[in-house]
Design a protein around this motif. Structure first.
Motif: not given
Length: 164
Positions: A36, A50, A52-53, A57, A60-61, A159-161
């Protein structure tokens, strides 16, 4: 008295010539890439992937901010690299595995100092007793702790990853 002179000279040389410089070279830079985050002092940046934009969620950016270490931090990292024998590690660290770790990812660390680049890659899905791996992981942890104390990095969203 003559018999003591060679012994004293040996002790003096052995204690002064084997020490690592106290300061990192002027061109010292590094890049660590993980799943990440990317720390890249070659370019003076830190990138988190990753983020969240939208509130759900679903989109991703990546976010990149300016980042560099202070001179004192570079010196500390450089000394730790010497203490952990980083510059003697092979380009791909492949220890004997005692078991598999899930989830796993790849750790990459590249440096430049005195005009020479050195890169090490480790697939960290392996349980191992290899001291080279332990020292490499200790070095990465040392650097990450320094980075994640930075207020600008701490202010970034998580990060959301995640690793499957």
């Amino acid at each position: 008295m003559k018999a003591l002179y060679p012994t004293a000279l040996f002790i003096l040389l052995s204690t002064t010539t084997c020490t690592q410089p106290a300061h990192a070279p002027a061109d010292f830079t590094l890049r660590i890439e993980d799943y990440t985050d990317t720390i890249n002092t070659f370019q003076g940046t830190f990138t988190r992937r990753g983020i969240a934009s939208n509130k759900a969620g679903e989109v991703f950016r990546d976010t990149t901010v300016h980042f560099d270490f202070t001179s004192q931090q570079k010196d500390s990292i450089y000394r730790m690299m010497g203490n952990t024998h980083f510059f003697t590690l092979p380009a791909v660290l492949t220890p004997q595995c005692n078991g598999i770790i899930h989830p796993s990812s790849t750790d990459n660390l590249a440096t430049r100092c005195n005009g020479v680049e050195h890169k090490v890659r480790f697939e960290n899905g392996c349980e191992t007793a290899d001291n080279r791996v332990k020292e490499f992981q200790r070095l990465l942890s040392f650097i990450y702790k320094m980075v994640y104390r930075n207020p600008q990095i701490r202010a970034l969203p998580n990060s959301e990853l995640f690793i499957l």
